[in-house]
Design an enzyme around this catalytic site. Structure first.
Site, short mmCIF file in Angstrom:
data_model
loop_
_atom_site.label_atom_id
_atom_site.label_comp_id
_atom_site.label_asym_id
_atom_site.label_seq_id
_atom_site.Cartn_x
_atom_site.Cartn_y
_atom_site.Cartn_z
CE LYS A 79 -77.08 53.95 -60.43
NZ LYS A 79 -76.90 54.99 -59.38
CB SER A 154 -79.56 57.81 -60.38
OG SER A 154 -78.43 57.33 -59.66
CB SER A 178 -78.33 57.64 -56.49
OG SER A 178 -78.71 58.71 -57.31
N1 GLN Z 1 -80.62 62.98 -57.41
C1 GLN Z 1 -79.30 63.48 -57.20
C2 GLN Z 1 -78.77 64.02 -58.50
O1 GLN Z 1 -79.53 64.11 -59.40
C3 GLN Z 1 -78.43 62.39 -56.67
C4 GLN Z 1 -77.98 61.45 -57.70
C5 GLN Z 1 -77.05 60.39 -57.19
O2 GLN Z 1 -76.93 60.18 -55.99
N2 GLN Z 1 -76.38 59.76 -58.13
O3 GLN Z 1 -77.65 64.38 -58.64
#
Ligand code: GLN
Length: 487
Positions: A79, A154, A178
């Site tokens: 990532k 994400s 995420s």
């Molecule tokens: N979807 C969640 C957010 O928008 C989690 C994102 C994440 O775990 N980085 O914050």
């Protein structure tokens, strides 16, 4: 099976037996990427030259007759939130375009030392803020099971790449879901370790009290291997914990007799997709038939999780993202007359809409006069949520829930409605607030043929039991062997 379809453990056997070279494996993966990447768009950058150099080093070692480790010669994707020395790291944001770190994140360093091959950097929501990867500043990644659908987020690039066999495994990060939510959307395995299990040094910070790095893999055994490869205390991260890393593979036993599994009633919420509910119920029945004891439990503060999370994570983000001012990193605006204007133009042009929304929200909840009402209150409720889990884990060893309330949704469906998007993580967020580990693995398909994920939560630093339950379930099913219809 062709090379790109193999798992870490299968490839390791072939490499060790000299049936294939690391260079051949790497070539096979880049060939696969060339075939499907135009459709999936998981990678932001490929690092071929470096990958072949790493592969050749492993091959030399094998030729010399030396034994190789389990991750040696295995091509994985990263990532683009992890700093890689000499290789651009954007965190999915235009503001970091051109930023080339001069050091490796600890996770990267550990994997390099173990001889892992890095194929490239994977797409993500900008600064890891999102649940669909549509917030990337660069491109939209598509779900290999249905190219009209989101891969989750994400870490959407990571999950899609693993599902499409564009890497053998990947590393993602999880602040509110995420790793697990995209793993669920793409039909692969994803684990968020206990907070403090894996070093955050060199991980670009979003919400520092929640962020953790973890594996995204094709099966549970690979998950155990990759987790072992990145875990451990790091003096460079004061929140990493000095507890011995167990041999996670020793937990891969197909036996859960007598294990007590909690099912929290608050997680079977209204509005949950029918197919998700059915698959998860089927999974719970199977766990019960395998000898686990199923108990109904309560985590009473669950309904506050999303509100608490969006106060705490935006507060931390507003502070963490203050450093992007056009001086130290990446992008700088071309249009300014003085220093102040340079700062504000750089941030206005460099950050995307969702990141700006969160900086504004976070600055508000931390501001004088509002701090007590929002940040302090949210921190207090967070403590109550941790208590919920502590009490529940006096009664059960693991907790099982769906990973996400719906299967992957369509691209464009929720971008204009941030609240709907935020609700995608309603079942994963409590885990981050409590700091416990949780894994998602495939447990079925919707009527439209989209993967559904089962979430297994464990006690602090008890990834082992989570893996054991996951392994037992996986070995009794064949969901993990199904491949998306992409060629
Ligand atoms: N979807 C969640 C957010 O928008 C989690 C994102 C994440 O775990 N980085 O914050």
């Amino acid at each position: 099976m062709t090379i790109h379809e193999l798992t870490i453990h299968q490839l390791h056997d072939l490499l060790a037996k000299k049936e294939v070279t690391a260079r051949e494996v790497t070539e096979a993966l880049y060939n696969r990427i060339r075939v499907v990447e135009g459709q999936v768009q998981a990678y932001l950058m490929l690092t071929e030259e470096e990958a072949y150099r790493q592969a050749d080093a492993v091959d030399q070692k094998i030729r010399r007759g030396e034994a190789i480790g389990e991750l040696e010669g295995i091509p994985i994707g990263l990532k683009d939130i992890l700093c890689t020395e000499g290789i651009q790291t954007t965190c999915g944001s235009k503001i970091l375009k051109g930023y080339i770190p001069f050091y490796d994140a600890t996770v990267i360093k550990k994997l390099k030392e173990k001889g892992t091959i890095f194929l490239g950097k994977l797409n993500m929501d900008e600064f890891a803020m999102g649940s669909s990867t549509e917030n990337s500043g660069f491109q939209i990644t598509r779900n290999p099971w249905d190219l009209k659908c989101i891969p989750g987020g994400s870490s959407g690039g990571s999950a899609a790449a693993v599902a499409a066999d564009e890497c053998i495994a990947a590393v993602g990060t999880d602040t509110g879901g995420s790793i697990r939510q995209p793993a669920s959307c793409c039909g692969v395995v994803g684990l968020k370790p206990t907070y403090g299990r894996v070093s955050r040094y060199g991980l670009i910070a979003f919400a520092s009290s929640l962020d953790q790095v973890g594996p995204i893999t094709k099966d549970v055994e690979d998950c155990a291997i990759l987790l072992g490869g990145i875990s451990g205390f790091d003096p460079m991260d004061s929140t990493s914990v000095n507890i011995e890393v167990p041999d996670y593979k020793s937990f891969l036993i197909k036996n859960i007799k007598g294990i007590r599994i909690g099912i929290p009633k608050e997680y079977f919420i209204e509005g949950m997709d029918e197919d998700v509910e059915k698959s998860v119920q089927g999974a719970i029945d199977l766990l019960s038939q395998s000898g686990a004891e199923i108990r109904s439990i309560s985590l009473p503060h669950t309904p506050y999780a999303v509100a608490v999370y969006y106060i705490l994570c935006t507060a931390e983000a507003s502070s963490n993202l203050a450093r992007y001012d056009g001086v130290k990193y990446g992008f700088r605006s071309n249009h300014y007359d003085d220093l102040l204007e340079m700062y504000s133009r750089t941030r206005a042009e460099g950050f995307g809409k969702e990141v700006k929304r969160r900086i504004i929200l976070g600055t508000y909840v931390l501001s004088a006069g509002y701090y007590d009402a929002y940040y302090r209150k949210a921190s207090q409720v967070r403590t109550l949520m941790r208590e919920d889990f502590r009490k529940a884990f006096e009664e059960v060893e693991v907790i099982v829930t769906p990973t996400a309330p719906t299967p992957a949704f369509q691209i464009g469906e929720k971008v204009e409605d941030p609240l709907q998007m935020y609700l995608s993580d309603i079942l994963t967020i409590p885990v981050n607030l409590a700091g416990i580990p949780a894994l998602s693995l495939p447990c079925g398909f919707s009527r439209k043929g989209l993967p559904i994920g089962l979430q297994i939560m464990g006690k602090h630093f008890d990834e082992g039991t989570v893996l054991r339950v996951a392994y037992t379930f996986e070995q009794s099913t064949d969901y993990h062997l199904k491949k998306p219809p992409i060629t």
